[in-house]
Design a protein around this motif. Sequence first.
Motif, PDB file in Angstrom:
ATOM      1  N   TYR A  96       2.495   7.258   1.358  1.00  0.00           N
ATOM      2  CA  TYR A  96       2.735   8.575   0.853  1.00  0.00           C
ATOM      3  C   TYR A  96       1.575   9.598   1.345  1.00  0.00           C
ATOM      4  CZ  TYR A  96       6.721   7.075  -2.047  1.00  0.00           C
ATOM      5  OH  TYR A  96       7.968   6.627  -2.180  1.00  0.00           O
ATOM      6  N   PHE A  97       0.319   9.067   1.054  1.00  0.00           N
ATOM      7  CA  PHE A  97      -0.865   9.914   1.343  1.00  0.00           C
ATOM      8  C   PHE A  97      -0.858  10.315   2.805  1.00  0.00           C
ATOM      9  CE2 PHE A  97      -3.225   7.565  -2.260  1.00  0.00           C
ATOM     10  CZ  PHE A  97      -2.782   8.425  -2.869  1.00  0.00           C
ATOM     11  N   SER A 104     -10.502  11.096   4.003  1.00  0.00           N
ATOM     12  CA  SER A 104     -10.313  10.882   2.398  1.00  0.00           C
ATOM     13  C   SER A 104     -10.503   9.312   2.132  1.00  0.00           C
ATOM     14  CB  SER A 104      -9.015  11.260   1.941  1.00  0.00           C
ATOM     15  OG  SER A 104      -7.922  10.657   3.004  1.00  0.00           O
ATOM     16  N   ASP A 105     -10.356   8.342   3.090  1.00  0.00           N
ATOM     17  CA  ASP A 105     -10.617   6.909   2.549  1.00  0.00           C
ATOM     18  C   ASP A 105     -12.345   6.935   2.274  1.00  0.00           C
ATOM     19  OD1 ASP A 105      -8.414   5.435   2.488  1.00  0.00           O
ATOM     20  OD2 ASP A 105      -8.572   4.755   4.328  1.00  0.00           O
ATOM     21  N   ASP A 110       2.126  12.963   3.467  1.00  0.00           N
ATOM     22  CA  ASP A 110       1.912  14.128   2.937  1.00  0.00           C
ATOM     23  C   ASP A 110       0.576  15.023   3.831  1.00  0.00           C
ATOM     24  OD1 ASP A 110       2.885  14.500   0.689  1.00  0.00           O
ATOM     25  OD2 ASP A 110       1.349  13.795  -0.775  1.00  0.00           O
ATOM     26  N   LEU A 161       4.668  18.557   5.129  1.00  0.00           N
ATOM     27  CA  LEU A 161       4.652  19.143   4.018  1.00  0.00           C
ATOM     28  C   LEU A 161       5.964  20.059   3.524  1.00  0.00           C
ATOM     29  CD1 LEU A 161       2.706  19.234   1.497  1.00  0.00           C
ATOM     30  CD2 LEU A 161       1.783  21.187   2.424  1.00  0.00           C
ATOM     31  N   GLU A 167      -8.881   9.256   7.447  1.00  0.00           N
ATOM     32  CA  GLU A 167     -10.253   8.401   7.397  1.00  0.00           C
ATOM     33  C   GLU A 167     -11.081   9.246   6.386  1.00  0.00           C
ATOM     34  OE1 GLU A 167     -11.457   8.051  11.269  1.00  0.00           O
ATOM     35  OE2 GLU A 167      -9.694   6.856  11.912  1.00  0.00           O
ATOM     36  N   ASN A 179       0.707  -1.277   0.180  1.00  0.00           N
ATOM     37  CA  ASN A 179      -0.030   0.035  -0.027  1.00  0.00           C
ATOM     38  C   ASN A 179       1.010   1.175  -0.021  1.00  0.00           C
ATOM     39  OD1 ASN A 179      -2.764  -1.314   0.573  1.00  0.00           O
ATOM     40  ND2 ASN A 179      -1.442  -2.165   2.108  1.00  0.00           N
ATOM     41  N   PHE A 180       1.869   1.335  -0.812  1.00  0.00           N
ATOM     42  CA  PHE A 180       2.716   2.282  -0.802  1.00  0.00           C
ATOM     43  C   PHE A 180       2.108   3.504  -1.166  1.00  0.00           C
ATOM     44  CE2 PHE A 180       3.161   3.478  -5.252  1.00  0.00           C
ATOM     45  CZ  PHE A 180       2.869   2.294  -5.896  1.00  0.00           C
ATOM     46  N   GLU A 181       1.223   3.743  -1.736  1.00  0.00           N
ATOM     47  CA  GLU A 181       0.362   4.842  -2.075  1.00  0.00           C
ATOM     48  C   GLU A 181      -0.239   5.581  -0.946  1.00  0.00           C
ATOM     49  OE1 GLU A 181      -0.719   2.075  -3.054  1.00  0.00           O
ATOM     50  OE2 GLU A 181      -3.091   2.063  -2.869  1.00  0.00           O
ATOM     51  N   LYS A 182      -0.672   4.688  -0.128  1.00  0.00           N
ATOM     52  CA  LYS A 182      -1.318   5.088   1.322  1.00  0.00           C
ATOM     53  C   LYS A 182      -0.239   5.663   1.954  1.00  0.00           C
ATOM     54  CE  LYS A 182      -5.456   3.581   0.767  1.00  0.00           C
ATOM     55  NZ  LYS A 182      -6.262   4.238  -0.412  1.00  0.00           N
TER      56      LYS A 182
END
Lengths: 162, 926
Positions: A110-111, A137-138, A114, A118, A135, A105-108
């Motif tokens: 990163y999210f 955004s999930d 962020d 920042l 949560e 879940n590498f993209e998570k």
Amino acid sequence: MHFLLLFSRQGKLRLQKWFTPVPEREKKKIVRDMTTMVLGRKPRSCNFLHWKDLKIVYKKYASLYFCCGLDAEENELLALEVLHRYVELLDKYFGNVCELDIIFNFEKAYFILDEFLLGGEVQETSKQVLSRSIEASDMLQEVCFGRSCLLSVLSIIFSVVL
Amino acid sequence: MPAVSKGDGMRGLAVFISDIRNCKSKEAEIKRINKELANIRSKFKGDKALDGYSKKKYVCKLLFIFLLGHDIDFGHMEAVNLLSSNKYTEKQIGYLFISVLVNSNSELIRLINNAIKNDLSSRNPTFMCLALHCIANVGSREMAEAFAGEIPRILVAGDTMDSVKQSAALCLLRLYKASPDLVLMGEWTSRVVHLLNDQHMGVVTAAISLITCLSSKNPDEFKTCVSLAVSRLSRIVSSASTDLQDYTYYFVPAPWLSCKLLRLLQCYPPPEDGAVKGRLVECLETILNKAQEPPKSKKVQHSNAKNAILFEAISLIIHYDSEPNLLVRACNQLGQFLQHRETNLRYLALESMCTLASSEFSHEAVKTHIETVINALKTERDVSVRQRAADLLYAMCDRSNAKQIVAEMLSYLETADYSIREEMVLKVAILAEKYAVDYSWYVDTILNLIRIAGDYVSEEVWYRVIQIVINRDDVQGYAAKTVFEALQAPACHENMVKVGGYILGEFGNLIAGDPRSSPLVQFNLLHSKFHLCSVPTRALLLSAYIKFINLFPETKATIQEVLRSDSQIRNSDVELQQRAVEYLKLSSIASTDVLATVLEEMPPFPERESSILAKLKKKKGPGAVSVELEDGKERGELNGGGDRGVPDLTNALSTPSPSADLLGLRSAAPVSGAAPSAGSLLVDVFSEAGPAAASAGVNDDGFLRFVCKNNGVLFENQLLQIGIKSEYRQNLGRMYLFYGNKTSVQFVSFSTTLNVQTKTVEPLVEGGAQVQQVINIECLTDFVDAPLLNIKFRYGGALQNISLKLPVTINKFFQPTEMAAADFFQRWKQLSQPQQEAQKIFKASHGMDTEVLKAKLLGLGTALLENVDPNPENYVCAGVIQTKAQQVGCLLRLEPNAQAQMYRLTLRSSKDTVSQRVCDLLAEQF
């Protein structure tokens, strides 16, 4: 903070975040230097190093090394806690986070980063506020932003943020 | 609940990732990746339009491949398409791809910026944050151009959500750091400062990073933040650990915000307002007190957060450097940490103490820990801690403990880690030079250094020892004896052979009286090393041999024999062969007189910045050697009161004219201790490097330093250095101005105006670069006012304005005139009208050293006439000032009175204004 790297005991890079512009070649060199330097440290050494003009702060969590590069005037101890808070956030999100969670879940990963950092600066430190916005955004993940359901979604966001 | 998103996200991606993980070899992985790339390429190129989900999945796969370290050259367009998707998750992946794989393809940037613009104006906080994160992650100039105006508006708008404000603040910070010229200050700045009062702790935490950066660049505009920061800090420090709810981290209230507040205060001097200052001192005391309280938790996070604040408070105390009480408390606290069981704290304590050591209030307190630090150097298991201990020893070194510290460092060198040896060698070399009371100790130390760590002794170090030995005749005999002994070791380092060859070649005669080191013994000793050495060392030895022929005629036959041998005269190396041939010829045909002239002892080296120090600075990067920047007090006591005073005029930073330079150095006569001569060694580099304020007023002191010299640094502040080289002939002159950008950031709109005409300079000065400007000068008639040079440029957002007097003075147009005594007195009498004479009597403000005075008078441009004045203490000079209109003959007499430390200066010339002007100018020089 100039960069944040996550790598395994075998030196496999799991996450890389660059907060200042660095050419690709230079990035590869930094990653190589960091992994060899940090992995070569004896256990129970201190968590800080000097490397060129940067201060390097690293910490090992289970099989994963978290390593960041700081400016000369940044605070090393606080950077250690930045790493720790990030681990806590990953842990809260994945529930007992392990290296595999970050690989798949590498993209998570990163999210979440962020939301927390920042431009290399801490944006928000409260775990509650951060988890809530992650949560939120999930919940938006698969919601369509067509005209019809826009209102309901906005109300979700507001209820979560407020 | 978050479980929704895991696993079920993109199945294809998970399968691909596990395939890659299952690959047994690098080749298999590459094969699998190439297969996937081909697949994705065909999908993107295919006729069938892809749905958003597939597009997202493939873009994500590409991203994964890129992060594995493979190049990706397509997919950017698809990622940009995702940005305008109305599905949050697709948009999010699109932004992630763009953030990681920016491509400065201009067409694409336009599209990306368009998508960002839409999201910024969507009034949807989640989308706005995504867009802001993307700008902050990319931070490119194109993005700054597009959004630097918009983001401040979002940041201060009343109806912006807190989370958006946080992102906007840090996004703006990123743009400001990357392109400071594009972020223009405006009415938003004052509102940004007031974010320090925001109710939402998260907003304050984010905003303060921006404010700190802006304040450090524009301190005046953000001054009001000091009192706001102090009151915010005071509220946090005095709050109970539960007051701040989730902003309390392991029982420590708001550690991040506290540290950032303390960091912000370090952009400013101590507050002037007594009440604010009192409140701040109270905060700092509370923080120091809390360090003594028992911990509220055993968790390392608790102590780390608490100590992070403590170290930041100590940094602020060191930065203020004005509260002796707090400084000593800080030092004691660090002293406790030096023996703490946590390695991290020992490391940080050593590091912080380095900065404390340079404060005059705490230098002594730091020194009391010397034994602990030496012990750390010997016993710490971790090399990075030992390195800090070595740094601290270097920083706390002064005259009183130099011998002990240098000895400890030398003994540590024998076992030191390879990674830090070179730096250690430089440090030992610098300390040995800086604090040498007797130079025999210095020579011993450096030779020991070569013996222990010869491989790490860089050229700079051995050049330096030779420079010093050549320049100081009291140590030459000792140096010759010591190298001679050192060379007798069966295996000695090549650097030792170099030093030995050079020193014996110059000063071998000083020990030749002893039969144990007779000329032939010396020669045989050197020559026994010859065959083991590299070409450059052999070349050096050949030069030493020819010097031997001059020093000791009895060795001539033996050495000629060596030079004549095939291995020299037919050596395959051109340099060696040439030297052998030329030296052989020289020694056979030149008479002893010619030989003695050609092979004369080396003249003293001009003093300039120690090459070693320059090297250390380069190694550590700018800003890392603050330790060397010592205050005036330290400088005064160096080198036994600067017994080889190089006057300020021929300062190290400048390139003095050759004559002044050598004369200044030959002045062996000690200048009286009180004379403010700059120590001739390392530190004189700094004597004029103090930051001159970039004032709007005209800068005068640079001007006066150039009356008697033509080259040097005219002006220097933190940003800009202006160097000058000039030459004059008759009534014409040419001046080269070098504008050096000391920062890493471009200066834009750079312009210079002179109240006479010049060619324009390049409007851009890149960071670290230098531009040159040439000015041609013609002296039409005599003058008093110097031309004014006005320099303007933008650094960051701020306009810099500097006015300088160009050091063009009437004496630059002097032609020296030699004349005999009778001639001089006849002319002197001819110029006897009262208005033709100008006279001044004044107190000496520098030392009254003969050679220095002579150098200055020569620098003035006149001829210094010997044996003219009946009193040998006095100086007389003559010269003609060349202007286009006329020539003005000028005679000068300077009468020093050493007892009274006074001078009388008399000038006579055919023109009254000239007499007066030259007299005024020169009176400022002594």
